[in-house]
Design an enzyme around this catalytic site. Sequence first.
Site, mmCIF file in Angstrom:
data_model
loop_
_atom_site.group_PDB
_atom_site.id
_atom_site.type_symbol
_atom_site.label_atom_id
_atom_site.label_comp_id
_atom_site.label_asym_id
_atom_site.label_seq_id
_atom_site.Cartn_x
_atom_site.Cartn_y
_atom_site.Cartn_z
ATOM 1 C CG ASP A 7 -7.574 4.057 -2.882
ATOM 2 O OD1 ASP A 7 -8.583 4.120 -2.786
ATOM 3 O OD2 ASP A 7 -6.671 3.557 -3.612
ATOM 4 C CE1 TYR A 27 -6.648 2.642 0.668
ATOM 5 C CE2 TYR A 27 -4.248 3.128 0.840
ATOM 6 C CZ TYR A 27 -4.958 1.882 0.106
ATOM 7 O OH TYR A 27 -5.383 1.519 -0.897
ATOM 8 C CD GLU A 83 -3.207 -1.052 0.246
ATOM 9 O OE1 GLU A 83 -2.824 -0.185 -0.648
ATOM 10 O OE2 GLU A 83 -3.948 -1.501 -0.727
#
Length: 354
Positions: free
Chosen positions: A138, A120, A37
């Site tokens: 996101d 997030y 991520e």
Amino acid sequence: MKGLSEMVEPLLGWYRTAKRELPWRDQKNAYYTWVSEIMLQQTRVEAVKPYFQRFMQELPDIQALAECPEDKLLKLWEGLGYYNRVRNMQKAAQTVMEEYSGRLPADYEALKKLSGIGNYTAGAIASIAYGIPVPAVDGNVLRVITRITRNDQDIMKQSVRRQIEEDLSQIIPREAPGDFNQALMELGAVVCVPNGQAKCEQCPVAFMCQAHACGQEMEFPKKAAKKPRAVQKKTILVIQDGHKTVIRRRPRKGLLAGLYELPNLDGWKSEEEILSCVKEWGMTPLRILQLGEAKHIFSHVEWQMQGYQIRVASVEEGSLGDLIFVEPGQNDGQYAIPSAFDFYTKYIKEENRT
């Protein structure tokens, strides 16, 4: 949120049959989710794959990340940009080793307290790796939801993001939060795309999309106009003694902090000014060749560069202060030079052309 709740089942069904095979997906590995991520922020999936695989080969767990020497860490990140992200990852890894016995906490609020982890990323780790029903919002998710709801508010405002997080927290399925969050991300990445026409004919939730019903898909999401970037002119110097090339380390604070670079000067300098500077650095210039212009765009500043290759007489090691002579190809495994210099770093690997 009765309206949004209608998307859950068709979205999950679509995701489970259409999702892409990715090296960090379906592992239930919090470390994999975290690293991927962070790498995926402002970088395409296909570009991230080789970086992720190399990173995991060298740093397979949180302990390895926490203990990695800085130069090696930055070299592994070279090309992804935003180097503070990997520095924050290492700080977080060190905290996890000290406070959580080397395992990322299975707690959304605790995750957010770690360096470099916001709502997030914490939501992604918590939901995908630990099955905790919290949203992960996101840019892809913001685009999908604002189109479905025809929300014309500025998505750059934190209040708008918080409201969407709140809306999704009310409908996220408790039995499959990770799949739901990944499904929204996937939909935004491959169907409700950021650039180009949305592929509404492939969308499992087009039936409830208000923007699609009005033919206004491309009008959402709404963003306030960005301030123009500051423009900085730079003169980049490829200084070589016939075989080796000069680099130096940037300051520990500021843009590209602590990385290595080709020596450079503020502004566009004349050949006479460049040669004078090279002499001040303790070298004897023999020839100079113009290498052309290049541009690199950072988030808030744009570099407009002119490059020169300077041949100098041999110099004794250790006589140039913070300047370092490197062998051709040596930077490949040792020195992290940011992509801003890519147009000129190719000359480090080539035989001197002057």
